[in-house]
Design an enzyme around this catalytic site. Structure first.
Site: not given
Ligand code: PAF
Length: 282
Positions: A37, A152, A155
């Protein structure tokens, strides 16, 4: 860094930036932040003047048998990491703020084709939940650019397709997966792994790497993927899927396709791990 819960307060702050002509980058998350992140925040800082992150554990993207109550919530630590990373505003809405009418009466965004198969098949409704919340967050923040992790991969394709199909004026920036030295992709789900499982989990990325090499000289994509799945299962993990796809459409790759992605998911103890690798056969 300011932490803001209410949409009106967030919009007030962002409007001030807009009046100054500042470029805004957005990093949506569900919290429990790790270095993957922080890499998104770092990328966002490189490309924009101001960075907004959000932490919202989105109930719409969890299935009925997926325990949202157990999803790790580590707000204080997350805030510290975001401050250190240089985030300007953290948006922390409640479910009541995002879904005031409740999930059943909420309009939703469905992205066809790329949402189907792989994680879309194993987690019915998941990508509808992701697309809907990201659409809402985009409308609330109205960023110029938004950063998403390539771990991801499906996604990212769902969000990129939504942005194109719905003409959203937002640039999507995919950011490389951050890995442990063992090759294991960083994920909040790694917290569920015990010591023994941590030792076998890297077999997922190892077998994706093996498959990426194998398809350079052998076009039996299905046979090779089955072999990779058997290798993964022999470690004690349980393969959910491993598939060679066209990198953009995510359809099964044909022999002539050059831009490929290998998508894979496997259960390792209580954790469902996902990983992928882009392969260019040119
Ligand atoms: O990747 C995630 O953490 C979530 O799916 C996202 C994009 C924040 C939407 O809830």
């Amino acid at each position: 860094m300011q932490t803001i819960e209410k949409i009106s307060n967030l919009r007030g702050e962002i409007n001030l930036w807009r009046q100054q002509g500042l470029k805004i980058a957005f990093v949506p998350t569900m919290g429990n932040l790790h270095q993957g992140h922080i890499a998104l925040i770092e990328k966002a800082k490189l490309v924009a003047d101001k960075v907004v992150a959000s932490i919202f554990v989105n109930p719409m993207q969890f299935g009925v048998n997926e325990d949202i109550g157990n999803y790790p919530r580590t707000m204080a630590e997350d805030q510290q990491k975001l401050v250190a990373g240089g985030c300007d505003i953290l948006f922390t809405p409640t479910p009541q703020i995002i879904y005031p009418k409740g999930l059943d009466k909420q309009s939703y965004v469905e992205v066809p084709n790329v949402s189907e198969g792989y994680c879309g098949e194993s987690r019915p409704g998941h990508f509808r939940g992701v697309a809907t919340v990201v659409c809402k967050l985009f409308n609330i923040v109205q960023p110029d650019v938004a950063c998403f992790g390539l771990k991801d991969y499906q996604q990212v394709q769902v969000i990129q397709t939504m942005v194109e199909d719905l003409s959203m004026p937002i640039e999507i920036l995919p950011v490389e997966t951050v890995r442990e030295p063992s090759g294991l992709a960083l994920s909040s789900r790694n917290n569920y792994l015990n010591e023994a499982e941590k030792k076998i989990a890297p077999a997922l990325s190892e077998n994706i790497q093996w498959l990426a090499q194998a398809i350079k000289t052998n076009k039996d994509f299905i046979g090779l993927a089955k072999k990779a799945a058997r290798n993964i299962d022999e470690t004690g993990m349980k393969t959910d899927y491993i598939h060679i796809c066209h990198a953009r459409t995510l359809q099964s790759a044909s022999e002539d396709d050059k831009e490929l992605v290998i998508l894979a998911a496997a259960h390792c103890g209580k954790a469902r791990l996902i990983d992928n690798l882009i392969v260019n056969l040119d």
